[in-house]
Design a protein around this motif. Structure first.
Motif, PDB file in Angstrom:
ATOM      1  N   UNK A   5      10.824  14.659  -2.946  1.00 35.48           N
ATOM      2  CA  UNK A   5       9.856  13.728  -2.361  1.00 35.48           C
ATOM      3  C   UNK A   5      10.250  13.360  -0.928  1.00 35.48           C
ATOM      4  N   UNK A   6      11.567  13.197  -0.685  1.00 39.23           N
ATOM      5  CA  UNK A   6      12.024  12.915   0.690  1.00 39.23           C
ATOM      6  C   UNK A   6      11.705  14.088   1.602  1.00 39.23           C
ATOM      7  N   UNK A   7      11.867  15.290   1.088  1.00 38.55           N
ATOM      8  CA  UNK A   7      11.541  16.493   1.864  1.00 38.55           C
ATOM      9  C   UNK A   7      10.048  16.521   2.200  1.00 38.55           C
ATOM     10  N   UNK A   8       9.222  16.172   1.220  1.00 34.27           N
ATOM     11  CA  UNK A   8       7.772  16.110   1.431  1.00 34.27           C
ATOM     12  C   UNK A   8       7.421  15.143   2.571  1.00 34.27           C
ATOM     13  N   UNK A   9       8.137  14.017   2.640  1.00 34.91           N
ATOM     14  CA  UNK A   9       7.834  12.963   3.600  1.00 34.91           C
ATOM     15  C   UNK A   9       8.655  13.051   4.889  1.00 34.91           C
TER      16      UNK A   9
ATOM     17  N   UNK B  58       0.825  -1.204   0.000  1.00 35.55           N
ATOM     18  CA  UNK B  58       0.000   0.000   0.000  1.00 35.55           C
ATOM     19  C   UNK B  58       0.866   1.263   0.000  1.00 35.55           C
ATOM     20  N   UNK B  59       1.896   1.279   0.840  1.00 35.13           N
ATOM     21  CA  UNK B  59       2.808   2.430   0.895  1.00 35.13           C
ATOM     22  C   UNK B  59       3.503   2.620  -0.453  1.00 35.13           C
ATOM     23  N   UNK B  60       4.012   1.534  -1.020  1.00 32.37           N
ATOM     24  CA  UNK B  60       4.699   1.627  -2.308  1.00 32.37           C
ATOM     25  C   UNK B  60       3.759   2.151  -3.392  1.00 32.37           C
ATOM     26  N   UNK B  61       2.538   1.629  -3.437  1.00 32.52           N
ATOM     27  CA  UNK B  61       1.569   2.092  -4.433  1.00 32.52           C
ATOM     28  C   UNK B  61       1.244   3.571  -4.259  1.00 32.52           C
ATOM     29  N   UNK B  62       1.129   4.036  -3.017  1.00 25.10           N
ATOM     30  CA  UNK B  62       0.841   5.451  -2.760  1.00 25.10           C
ATOM     31  C   UNK B  62       2.014   6.335  -3.177  1.00 25.10           C
ATOM     32  N   UNK B  63       3.220   5.899  -2.889  1.00 25.99           N
ATOM     33  CA  UNK B  63       4.413   6.663  -3.286  1.00 25.99           C
ATOM     34  C   UNK B  63       4.456   6.790  -4.808  1.00 25.99           C
ATOM     35  N   UNK B  64       4.229   5.674  -5.497  1.00 19.87           N
ATOM     36  CA  UNK B  64       4.239   5.692  -6.962  1.00 19.87           C
ATOM     37  C   UNK B  64       3.153   6.630  -7.479  1.00 19.87           C
ATOM     38  N   UNK B  65       1.952   6.529  -6.912  1.00 24.93           N
ATOM     39  CA  UNK B  65       0.833   7.366  -7.356  1.00 24.93           C
ATOM     40  C   UNK B  65       1.140   8.854  -7.160  1.00 24.93           C
ATOM     41  N   UNK B  66       1.727   9.191  -6.008  1.00 24.63           N
ATOM     42  CA  UNK B  66       2.057  10.595  -5.728  1.00 24.63           C
ATOM     43  C   UNK B  66       3.192  11.115  -6.611  1.00 24.63           C
ATOM     44  N   UNK B  67       4.207  10.288  -6.828  1.00 17.88           N
ATOM     45  CA  UNK B  67       5.414  10.732  -7.531  1.00 17.88           C
ATOM     46  C   UNK B  67       5.303  10.688  -9.045  1.00 17.88           C
ATOM     47  N   UNK B  68       4.471   9.788  -9.553  1.00 15.87           N
ATOM     48  CA  UNK B  68       4.416   9.521 -10.994  1.00 15.87           C
ATOM     49  C   UNK B  68       4.144  10.759 -11.855  1.00 15.87           C
ATOM     50  N   UNK B  69       3.123  11.569 -11.550  1.00 14.89           N
ATOM     51  CA  UNK B  69       2.862  12.719 -12.447  1.00 14.89           C
ATOM     52  C   UNK B  69       4.046  13.673 -12.573  1.00 14.89           C
ATOM     53  N   UNK B  70       4.688  13.979 -11.460  1.00 10.73           N
ATOM     54  CA  UNK B  70       5.827  14.908 -11.491  1.00 10.73           C
ATOM     55  C   UNK B  70       7.024  14.266 -12.209  1.00 10.73           C
ATOM     56  N   UNK B  71       7.228  12.979 -11.958  1.00 10.20           N
ATOM     57  CA  UNK B  71       8.320  12.261 -12.636  1.00 10.20           C
ATOM     58  C   UNK B  71       8.093  12.274 -14.150  1.00 10.20           C
ATOM     59  N   UNK B  72       6.879  11.926 -14.569  1.00 10.82           N
ATOM     60  CA  UNK B  72       6.595  11.867 -16.005  1.00 10.82           C
ATOM     61  C   UNK B  72       6.732  13.232 -16.657  1.00 10.82           C
ATOM     62  N   UNK B  73       6.282  14.277 -15.971  1.00  9.86           N
ATOM     63  CA  UNK B  73       6.368  15.637 -16.516  1.00  9.86           C
ATOM     64  C   UNK B  73       7.828  16.079 -16.645  1.00  9.86           C
ATOM     65  N   UNK B  74       8.606  15.827 -15.600  1.00  5.95           N
ATOM     66  CA  UNK B  74      10.003  16.287 -15.572  1.00  5.95           C
ATOM     67  C   UNK B  74      10.923  15.447 -16.449  1.00  5.95           C
ATOM     68  N   UNK B  75      10.546  14.199 -16.676  1.00  6.47           N
ATOM     69  CA  UNK B  75      11.408  13.280 -17.428  1.00  6.47           C
ATOM     70  C   UNK B  75      10.738  12.814 -18.720  1.00  6.47           C
TER      71      UNK B  75
END
Length: 157
Positions: free
Chosen positions: A113-117, A13-30
């Motif tokens: 993301x580490x700063x966020x968490x 669940x934690x891994x899925x939430x991290x991916x869900x939160x990070x994915x849009x910014x990762x895809x946009x930036x990369x």
């Protein structure tokens, strides 16, 4: 549900939430770079003398799959290949300037993301960290042993 199941589901669940939160910014930036490519760049950037075998072992992928990824990275001029004078058989990879730039964007996003968490981790005591890390290491070693068993079982004699 027992505690063992709660732990496994909690990790998932934690891994899925991290991916869900990070994915849009990762895809946009990369943009234009697949996750597998970016993670290969990260590995090559952190590990001297990276080659197809080391990458395949690290990502639990076949050498053929990694060869396809590294071919794309070479075509995009994100990595370059080289050989050592004493070993002309083995091909190694290193990041190009453009590869370094993509890797830096990726690193910076992870820092963000580490700063966020950070506020969650600031609440964890040293003893809790030690306990969590001990469990993660023990479970990881168990999984490594199971992977080795699988590899032995599927390798032709």
């Amino acid at each position: 549900m027992n505690k063992e199941e709660q732990v496994i589901l909690g990790f998932r669940d934690i891994l899925n939430k991290i991916v869900w939160l990070n994915k849009p910014k990762m895809e946009e930036s990369l943009k234009g770079h697949k996750s597998s490519e970016v993670h290969c760049l990260e590995f090559i950037g952190k590990n001297a003398d990276s080659n197809v075998t080391k990458l395949a072992e690290s990502f639990f992928m076949t050498r053929s799959a990694i060869s396809k990824i590294t071919k794309k990275l070479l075509e995009k001029d994100l990595i370059e290949s080289y050989q050592k004078p004493e070993n002309k058989k083995e091909i190694y990879f290193r990041l190009t300037e453009e590869g370094l730039a993509i890797n830096k964007i990726h690193d910076d996003l992870h820092k963000e993301f580490r700063e966020r968490d950070k506020k969650v981790f600031e609440q964890v005591t040293e003893e809790q960290f030690d306990s969590i890390l001990s469990f993660v290491e023990m479970y990881s070693k168990h999984l490594d042993a199971e992977i080795k068993k699988q590899e032995v079982a599927i390798k032709p004699e």
